[in-house]
Design an enzyme around this catalytic site. Structure first.
Site, PDB file in Angstrom:
ATOM      1  N   GLY A   1       0.816  -1.178   0.278  1.00  0.00           N
ATOM      2  CA  GLY A   1       0.341  -0.357   0.144  1.00  0.00           C
ATOM      3  C   GLY A   1       1.166   1.216   0.183  1.00  0.00           C
ATOM      4  O   GLY A   1       2.200   0.975   0.255  1.00  0.00           O
TER       5      GLY A   1
ATOM      6  N   GLY B   1      -0.681   2.470   6.413  1.00  0.00           N
ATOM      7  CA  GLY B   1      -0.650   1.724   7.630  1.00  0.00           C
ATOM      8  C   GLY B   1      -0.171   0.098   7.518  1.00  0.00           C
ATOM      9  O   GLY B   1      -0.629  -0.381   8.599  1.00  0.00           O
ATOM     10  N   LYS B   2       0.394   0.176   6.937  1.00  0.00           N
ATOM     11  CA  LYS B   2       0.909  -1.298   6.747  1.00  0.00           C
ATOM     12  C   LYS B   2       1.863  -1.588   7.536  1.00  0.00           C
ATOM     13  O   LYS B   2       1.353  -3.057   8.130  1.00  0.00           O
ATOM     14  CB  LYS B   2       1.885  -1.401   5.400  1.00  0.00           C
ATOM     15  CG  LYS B   2       1.642  -0.364   3.981  1.00  0.00           C
ATOM     16  CD  LYS B   2       2.362  -0.800   2.983  1.00  0.00           C
ATOM     17  CE  LYS B   2       3.600  -0.313   2.798  1.00  0.00           C
ATOM     18  NZ  LYS B   2       3.462   1.246   3.060  1.00  0.00           N
ATOM     19  N   SER B   3       2.400  -0.130   8.214  1.00  0.00           N
ATOM     20  CA  SER B   3       3.967  -1.695   8.956  1.00  0.00           C
ATOM     21  C   SER B   3       2.741  -1.867  10.618  1.00  0.00           C
ATOM     22  O   SER B   3       2.853  -2.135  11.378  1.00  0.00           O
ATOM     23  CB  SER B   3       4.724  -0.562   9.803  1.00  0.00           C
ATOM     24  OG  SER B   3       5.672  -0.097   8.368  1.00  0.00           O
TER      25      SER B   3
ATOM     26  N   SER C   1       5.771  -1.599  -2.439  1.00  0.00           N
ATOM     27  CA  SER C   1       5.968  -2.639  -3.636  1.00  0.00           C
ATOM     28  C   SER C   1       4.685  -2.389  -4.568  1.00  0.00           C
ATOM     29  O   SER C   1       3.088  -3.252  -4.617  1.00  0.00           O
ATOM     30  CB  SER C   1       5.376  -3.972  -3.717  1.00  0.00           C
ATOM     31  OG  SER C   1       4.518  -4.133  -2.316  1.00  0.00           O
TER      32      SER C   1
END
Length: 207
Positions: A31, A36-38, A105
């Protein structure tokens, strides 16, 4: 490469996973920056760890302190960064771990190349679909502000495109709902695909 032969160890992935009471898998959180991925991956790892599962979290910034410290942010270097991460994640899954990764990514080709390293069902793509406007309003590292000023080139979402996954296993918008509910949804999914084996009691997730 013709003189290099893969050595098959006597202990395989299935045995390592069985010893840990889980089926190894890679959850690939993708994303925009600030989506808010981590945070989501970290909260999920904490929940799994606290209930006895064996995990490891690969984070975009952290790998650039060691494994990928020699790489810059050109398109070629970013591609190599993900290639290395994919290979490391493959080794970790082979060791029997539940691996979580948090990387922008941005292209489908990059993500599909990592997916191809894994057996069917062992790569779980989690699209953190938080809208650009929300990500930019958060801007925890001040990167969007710099990108808007032209101080950062090839910044995903501003001067470089993000290709939305076409068939992600899960899609989560962190601007909707709360973190606990989102983590419970991820836990329920892992239970459904029998990653967490044998089932264990996790409060709030019915596992």
């Amino acid at each position: 490469m013709s003189n290099i032969v893969w050595h098959q160890h006597s202990i395989d992935q299935a045995a390592r996973g069985a010893q840990k009471g889980q089926n190894p898998v890679l959850l690939w959180f993708t994303g925009l920056s600030g989506s808010g991925k981590s945070t989501l991956a970290g909260a999920l790892e904490r929940a799994l760890f606290e209930h006895g599962f064996h995990t490891y979290l690969l984070d975009g910034d952290n790998v650039r302190h060691g494994l990928c410290k020699d790489l810059g942010f050109s398109l070629e270097d970013r591609d190599e960064n993900l290639r290395r991460v994919g290979e490391v994640a493959k080794l970790m899954v082979d060791s029997g771990l539940v691996v979580l990764s948090a990387f922008i990514s941005p292209t489908r080709e990059e993500r599909d190349r990592v997916r191809a390293l894994f057996s069917q069902g062992q790569f779980v793509e989690v699209h953190v679909s938080t809208p650009l406007s929300v990500c930019e309003s958060r801007d925890p590292k001040g990167l969007y502000a710099k990108a808007r000023k032209g101080e950062i080139e090839n910044f995903t979402g501003i001067s470089s495109p993000y290709e939305v996954p076409e068939s992600a296993e899960l899609t989560i918008d962190t601007s909707k709902g709360d973190l606990g509910t989102q983590v419970n949804g991820l836990l329920a999914y892992l239970k459904a695909i029998e990653v967490l084996n044998p089932p264990r009691q996790i409060a709030g997730a019915g596992i």
